[in-house]
Design a protein around this motif. Structure first.
Motif, mmCIF file in Angstrom:
data_model
loop_
_atom_site.group_PDB
_atom_site.id
_atom_site.type_symbol
_atom_site.label_atom_id
_atom_site.label_comp_id
_atom_site.label_asym_id
_atom_site.label_seq_id
_atom_site.Cartn_x
_atom_site.Cartn_y
_atom_site.Cartn_z
ATOM 1 N N GLU A 45 0.854 -1.186 0.000
ATOM 2 C CA GLU A 45 0.000 0.000 0.000
ATOM 3 C C GLU A 45 0.889 1.235 0.000
ATOM 4 O OE1 GLU A 45 -2.443 1.902 3.440
ATOM 5 O OE2 GLU A 45 -3.751 0.426 2.459
ATOM 6 N N PRO A 46 0.834 2.045 -1.056
ATOM 7 C CA PRO A 46 1.696 3.232 -1.123
ATOM 8 C C PRO A 46 1.413 4.190 0.026
ATOM 9 C CG PRO A 46 0.718 2.753 -3.263
ATOM 10 C CD PRO A 46 0.014 1.882 -2.259
ATOM 11 N N GLU A 47 2.448 4.794 0.555
ATOM 12 C CA GLU A 47 2.283 5.738 1.651
ATOM 13 C C GLU A 47 1.496 6.965 1.224
ATOM 14 O OE1 GLU A 47 6.301 6.466 2.750
ATOM 15 O OE2 GLU A 47 6.388 4.775 4.152
ATOM 16 N N SER A 48 1.577 7.306 -0.066
ATOM 17 C CA SER A 48 0.886 8.488 -0.586
ATOM 18 C C SER A 48 -0.492 8.147 -1.126
ATOM 19 C CB SER A 48 1.723 9.143 -1.693
ATOM 20 O OG SER A 48 1.970 8.209 -2.742
ATOM 21 N N THR A 57 -8.567 -2.547 -5.314
ATOM 22 C CA THR A 57 -9.817 -2.604 -4.572
ATOM 23 C C THR A 57 -9.583 -2.720 -3.078
ATOM 24 O OG1 THR A 57 -9.884 -5.009 -4.859
ATOM 25 C CG2 THR A 57 -11.017 -3.674 -6.501
ATOM 26 N N ALA A 58 -8.312 -2.748 -2.662
ATOM 27 C CA ALA A 58 -8.022 -2.798 -1.239
ATOM 28 C C ALA A 58 -8.316 -1.446 -0.626
ATOM 29 C CB ALA A 58 -6.557 -3.170 -1.004
ATOM 30 N N ALA A 59 -8.964 -1.443 0.523
ATOM 31 C CA ALA A 59 -9.333 -0.188 1.163
ATOM 32 C C ALA A 59 -8.096 0.557 1.636
ATOM 33 C CB ALA A 59 -10.255 -0.468 2.345
ATOM 34 N N PRO A 60 -8.014 1.862 1.387
ATOM 35 C CA PRO A 60 -6.852 2.631 1.818
ATOM 36 C C PRO A 60 -6.798 2.737 3.333
ATOM 37 C CG PRO A 60 -8.565 4.095 0.996
ATOM 38 C CD PRO A 60 -9.006 2.692 0.693
ATOM 39 N N GLY A 61 -5.618 2.716 3.862
ATOM 40 C CA GLY A 61 -5.435 2.880 5.296
ATOM 41 C C GLY A 61 -5.975 1.723 6.117
ATOM 42 N N THR A 62 -6.107 0.561 5.530
ATOM 43 C CA THR A 62 -6.630 -0.576 6.265
ATOM 44 C C THR A 62 -5.639 -1.045 7.306
ATOM 45 O OG1 THR A 62 -5.742 -2.000 4.528
ATOM 46 C CG2 THR A 62 -8.071 -1.436 4.391
ATOM 47 N N LYS A 63 -6.150 -1.656 8.363
ATOM 48 C CA LYS A 63 -5.282 -2.234 9.368
ATOM 49 C C LYS A 63 -4.563 -3.439 8.780
ATOM 50 C CE LYS A 63 -7.987 -0.799 13.390
ATOM 51 N NZ LYS A 63 -8.716 -1.259 14.606
ATOM 52 N N THR A 64 -3.416 -3.736 9.333
ATOM 53 C CA THR A 64 -2.616 -4.829 8.803
ATOM 54 C C THR A 64 -3.389 -6.142 8.811
ATOM 55 O OG1 THR A 64 -0.596 -3.749 9.560
ATOM 56 C CG2 THR A 64 -0.465 -6.107 9.075
ATOM 57 N N GLU A 65 -4.132 -6.392 9.903
ATOM 58 C CA GLU A 65 -4.870 -7.652 10.007
ATOM 59 C C GLU A 65 -5.924 -7.771 8.906
ATOM 60 O OE1 GLU A 65 -4.399 -5.499 12.399
ATOM 61 O OE2 GLU A 65 -3.084 -6.534 13.813
ATOM 62 N N THR A 66 -6.608 -6.657 8.639
ATOM 63 C CA THR A 66 -7.630 -6.666 7.598
ATOM 64 C C THR A 66 -7.003 -6.862 6.229
ATOM 65 O OG1 THR A 66 -9.007 -5.162 8.894
ATOM 66 C CG2 THR A 66 -9.506 -5.358 6.536
ATOM 67 N N ALA A 67 -5.898 -6.173 5.988
ATOM 68 C CA ALA A 67 -5.215 -6.294 4.701
ATOM 69 C C ALA A 67 -4.717 -7.720 4.487
ATOM 70 C CB ALA A 67 -4.054 -5.315 4.637
ATOM 71 N N LEU A 68 -4.166 -8.322 5.508
ATOM 72 C CA LEU A 68 -3.689 -9.699 5.395
ATOM 73 C C LEU A 68 -4.845 -10.653 5.119
ATOM 74 C CD1 LEU A 68 -1.001 -9.858 8.239
ATOM 75 C CD2 LEU A 68 -0.599 -10.086 5.785
ATOM 76 N N GLN A 69 -5.994 -10.384 5.741
ATOM 77 C CA GLN A 69 -7.164 -11.225 5.483
ATOM 78 C C GLN A 69 -7.601 -11.105 4.030
ATOM 79 O OE1 GLN A 69 -10.495 -10.454 8.050
ATOM 80 N NE2 GLN A 69 -11.854 -11.850 6.968
ATOM 81 N N GLN A 70 -7.584 -9.868 3.493
ATOM 82 C CA GLN A 70 -7.930 -9.665 2.082
ATOM 83 C C GLN A 70 -6.961 -10.403 1.170
ATOM 84 O OE1 GLN A 70 -7.895 -5.384 1.789
ATOM 85 N NE2 GLN A 70 -10.069 -5.213 2.238
ATOM 86 N N LEU A 71 -5.682 -10.350 1.524
ATOM 87 C CA LEU A 71 -4.672 -11.041 0.727
ATOM 88 C C LEU A 71 -4.866 -12.547 0.778
ATOM 89 C CD1 LEU A 71 -1.498 -8.946 1.573
ATOM 90 C CD2 LEU A 71 -2.368 -9.395 -0.718
ATOM 91 N N ALA A 102 6.968 2.239 -0.828
ATOM 92 C CA ALA A 102 7.154 2.239 -2.283
ATOM 93 C C ALA A 102 6.970 0.816 -2.803
ATOM 94 C CB ALA A 102 8.540 2.764 -2.633
ATOM 95 N N PRO A 103 6.006 0.580 -3.710
ATOM 96 C CA PRO A 103 5.708 -0.789 -4.159
ATOM 97 C C PRO A 103 6.907 -1.525 -4.746
ATOM 98 C CG PRO A 103 3.930 0.674 -4.780
ATOM 99 C CD PRO A 103 5.023 1.551 -4.245
ATOM 100 N N ALA A 104 7.595 -0.929 -5.716
ATOM 101 C CA ALA A 104 8.707 -1.623 -6.376
ATOM 102 C C ALA A 104 9.809 -1.962 -5.397
ATOM 103 C CB ALA A 104 9.256 -0.768 -7.523
ATOM 104 N N GLU A 105 10.154 -1.006 -4.547
ATOM 105 C CA GLU A 105 11.229 -1.228 -3.584
ATOM 106 C C GLU A 105 10.881 -2.340 -2.600
ATOM 107 O OE1 GLU A 105 10.338 1.525 -4.835
ATOM 108 O OE2 GLU A 105 12.127 2.688 -5.345
ATOM 109 N N ASN A 106 9.619 -2.369 -2.156
ATOM 110 C CA ASN A 106 9.218 -3.399 -1.199
ATOM 111 C C ASN A 106 9.141 -4.780 -1.836
ATOM 112 O OD1 ASN A 106 8.301 -2.572 1.725
ATOM 113 N ND2 ASN A 106 7.846 -0.820 0.400
ATOM 114 N N ILE A 107 8.707 -4.850 -3.089
ATOM 115 C CA ILE A 107 8.676 -6.145 -3.783
ATOM 116 C C ILE A 107 10.090 -6.675 -3.957
ATOM 117 C CG2 ILE A 107 8.136 -7.285 -5.972
ATOM 118 C CD1 ILE A 107 5.753 -5.332 -6.229
ATOM 119 N N ALA A 108 10.998 -5.803 -4.418
ATOM 120 C CA ALA A 108 12.393 -6.220 -4.601
ATOM 121 C C ALA A 108 13.045 -6.563 -3.277
ATOM 122 C CB ALA A 108 13.178 -5.114 -5.308
#
Length: 222
Positions: A45-48, A57-71, A102-108
């Motif tokens: 999730e980009p900081e900006s 479709t992931a909700a912005p500013g979601t909690k980590t637990e919610t985001a992990l559940q979506q994943l 940053a998406p690319a940096e975190n993936i790498a």
């Protein structure tokens, strides 16, 4: 650092778009071609984040637990979709990762952390001003990652003419391949020799060969 020998690790970056579904499907299927394989699915999730992304479709500013559940739900959905194509004897596990930044940096970075053997990401194929404004995560991942990067993009050769360096496919060649079931690759015009080299490939007597219009076969005199 040498690559992990006991496991084959694939990192798949997703953004919850249909294209990233395809990237994840390719990652899962590729894992089944290797022994003791793992697929690590990451969403960043980009900081900006402004909520204006075209496909996420992931909700912005979601909690980590919610985001992990979506994943987990998305990964499970793709595993079920692939069904019989997957070999559980080879694909040992699917792990999800959620990060912010940053998406690319975190993936790498995840690929480096896991000593991954392959990174799979999708590319929307943006060009011109849209690409300049939005950038290309896939392109940056390919520069940053220290392992092979497989970029999945929509197949659309018909629009190749929009790219100055690439000509669109010949309509007559395409028609000829369809009519012959791939038995003949080129139309009459492109089967002839031209002053301007026209590169082509062909198969004869079960042996694959490659040539161009400037090439002429000669007897083997050895």
């Amino acid at each position: 650092m040498s690559s992990t020998t006991s496991r084959f690790i694939i990192v798949a970056g997703i953004d919850f778009s249909e294209l990233s579904n395809r990237a994840l499907d390719h990652a899962l299927e590729s894992a089944c071609l290797r022994e003791n394989a793992e697929v690590h699915v990451i969403y960043v999730e980009p900081e900006s984040w402004t909520g204006a992304g075209p496909s996420s479709t992931a909700a912005p500013g979601t909690k980590t637990e919610t985001a992990l559940q979506q994943l987990q739900e998305r990964a499970g959905e793709r595993v079920r979709f692939m069904g019989g194509k997957l070999d559980s004897r080879r694909l040992k596990r699917v792990v999800v990762h959620f990060r912010r930044g940053a998406p690319a940096e975190n993936i790498a970075q995840l690929a480096a952390d896991l000593d991954a053997d392959l990174v799979v990401v999708g590319s929307h194929g943006r060009r011109g001003l849209e690409r300049l404004l939005l950038g290309s995560v896939a392109e940056r991942v390919s520069r940053l990652a220290r392992c092979p990067v497989w970029i999945i993009r929509p197949k659309d050769h018909a629009t190749a003419g929009r790219i100055p360096e690439i000509e669109p496919p010949c309509v007559e060649c395409t028609r000829r391949r369809n009519e012959t079931g791939g038995g003949e690759l080129w139309c009459v015009r492109h089967s002839e020799r031209h002053l301007r080299p026209h590169r082509y490939s062909y198969a004869t007597n079960g042996v694959y060969a490659s040539s161009s219009a400037a090439y002429q076969a000669t007897p083997d005199m050895t």
